[in-house]
Write an enzyme that holds these catalytic residues in place. Sequence first.
Site, PDB file in Angstrom:
ATOM      1  N   ASP A 141     -21.852  49.136 -26.913  1.00  0.00           N
ATOM      2  CA  ASP A 141     -21.237  48.011 -27.822  1.00  0.00           C
ATOM      3  C   ASP A 141     -20.769  46.937 -27.039  1.00  0.00           C
ATOM      4  OD1 ASP A 141     -19.162  49.616 -27.414  1.00  0.00           O
ATOM      5  OD2 ASP A 141     -18.397  49.136 -29.713  1.00  0.00           O
ATOM      6  N   ASN A 167      -6.252  54.750 -32.414  1.00  0.00           N
ATOM      7  CA  ASN A 167      -6.239  53.540 -32.232  1.00  0.00           C
ATOM      8  C   ASN A 167      -6.769  52.398 -33.154  1.00  0.00           C
ATOM      9  OD1 ASN A 167      -8.953  53.670 -31.522  1.00  0.00           O
ATOM     10  ND2 ASN A 167      -8.883  53.034 -29.581  1.00  0.00           N
ATOM     11  N   ASN A 221     -14.631  54.209 -32.007  1.00  0.00           N
ATOM     12  CA  ASN A 221     -15.940  54.533 -32.001  1.00  0.00           C
ATOM     13  C   ASN A 221     -16.529  55.661 -33.067  1.00  0.00           C
ATOM     14  OD1 ASN A 221     -16.529  52.785 -29.884  1.00  0.00           O
ATOM     15  ND2 ASN A 221     -16.466  54.222 -28.290  1.00  0.00           N
ATOM     16  N   HIS A 278     -11.475  53.043 -21.231  1.00  0.00           N
ATOM     17  CA  HIS A 278     -12.270  54.104 -22.140  1.00  0.00           C
ATOM     18  C   HIS A 278     -13.539  54.336 -21.391  1.00  0.00           C
ATOM     19  CE1 HIS A 278      -9.016  53.286 -24.881  1.00  0.00           C
ATOM     20  NE2 HIS A 278      -9.222  52.255 -24.811  1.00  0.00           N
ATOM     21  N   ASP A 279     -14.274  53.280 -21.468  1.00  0.00           N
ATOM     22  CA  ASP A 279     -15.790  53.532 -21.437  1.00  0.00           C
ATOM     23  C   ASP A 279     -16.263  53.844 -19.745  1.00  0.00           C
ATOM     24  OD1 ASP A 279     -15.937  53.070 -24.038  1.00  0.00           O
ATOM     25  OD2 ASP A 279     -17.068  51.252 -24.119  1.00  0.00           O
TER      26      ASP A 279
HETATM   27  C1  BDR Z   1     -13.465  52.496 -27.638  1.00  0.00           C
HETATM   28  O1  BDR Z   1     -13.557  51.469 -28.789  1.00  0.00           O
HETATM   29  C2  BDR Z   1     -14.255  50.247 -28.250  1.00  0.00           C
HETATM   30  O2  BDR Z   1     -13.497  49.220 -28.769  1.00  0.00           O
HETATM   31  C3  BDR Z   1     -14.077  50.380 -26.814  1.00  0.00           C
HETATM   32  O3  BDR Z   1     -15.120  49.736 -26.182  1.00  0.00           O
HETATM   33  C4  BDR Z   1     -14.260  51.884 -26.428  1.00  0.00           C
HETATM   34  O4  BDR Z   1     -15.638  52.288 -26.488  1.00  0.00           O
HETATM   35  C5  BDR Z   1     -12.174  52.873 -27.570  1.00  0.00           C
HETATM   36  O5  BDR Z   1     -11.612  53.263 -28.711  1.00  0.00           O
HETATM   37 CA    CA Z   2     -17.386  50.565 -26.157  1.00  0.00          CA
END
Ligand code: BDR
Ligand code: CA
Length: 314
Positions: free
Chosen positions: A9, A159, A167, A239-240
């Site tokens: 995304d 978060n 996600n 993260h990703d």
């Molecule tokens: C995830 O949420 C999205 O904002 C970031 O791209 C990542 O995949 C982190 O919580």
């Molecule tokens: Ca992401």
Amino acid sequence: MTTVLLDVDTGIDDALAILTAALSDEIELVGCTVVWGNVDVEQGARNTSEVLRLAGHGDVPIAVGAAGPRSGAVPVFSPQVHGADGLGGCADAAQVPRLADESAVELLLRLSHEHAGALEVVAVGPLTNLAAALDADPQLPERIRHVTVMGGAALAAGNVSDTAEANIWHDPEAAQVVLDAPWELTMVGLDVTMTSLITDEHRARLAAGGAIGRFASEILDLYLGYYEAATGRRASGNHDALALAVATGLVRTTLSPIVDVEVDCSDGPSRGRTVALLEGEWGTWPDREGARHRVVMEVEPGFEDRMVELLAGA
Ligand code: BDR
Ligand code: CA
């Protein structure tokens, strides 16, 4: 070498994952499917196209997927985290994206046949596309080597709410479908992604590199600003890219029990929370018999430095 399909995304940290996948000698990136999430799916596809072109991989097929959650609810995006354009205000509005004629589900199913038994699916956005692919072909898991999901939080705080990670929170129903499917699945959640931090020191190293490094440094400015406002520290979760690294062996996990994970799909305050059934004494968490979800709780340190070196050196 791992054959990877990235479901993205494309947002700022997705962009770093795409660049890493495109540049690493250890990864063969065979496709990107785009899902709504950080931005609307069209903008996500534009960003994916721009980032792949920058990395010299404009030939990787990009397919547009779901525009909103499985429930049919109105999608909620994250401009406060990634900017209105998803790339921290740096997206090239003049760019004409190069997109596949097929849908995300069609591309995923086609690649699962072409790379049967070898395809590693790395999903770093809401899981709407993967759930739709399972609806379309329930035999899909038989052809997939492994699924790695960036999402959830086993013990870490959320978060987007006290307990939920973005996600999973964006589409809890899709996440539950993906967890229920009979494939091997690894969850790379906030427990570890918030231990792989990108700072201004990394940005400086990126800025001193070539065009790719400079782009990464620029998009990260807004992202670090968001984290500074949210946590008091100018350091963002990687993260990703960390999920991609776990999936492809670019980073070694040092604690990752196989347990069962469920998603809170209620309308209560913990909607979107991942409940990982960690057992045993504090911190030991043995594998649970018959369980199928590997939950990464610790990785070896230093991946973010190697990623920065890769991007800056390109
Ligand atoms: C995830 O949420 C999205 O904002 C970031 O791209 C990542 O995949 C982190 O919580
Ligand atoms: Ca992401």
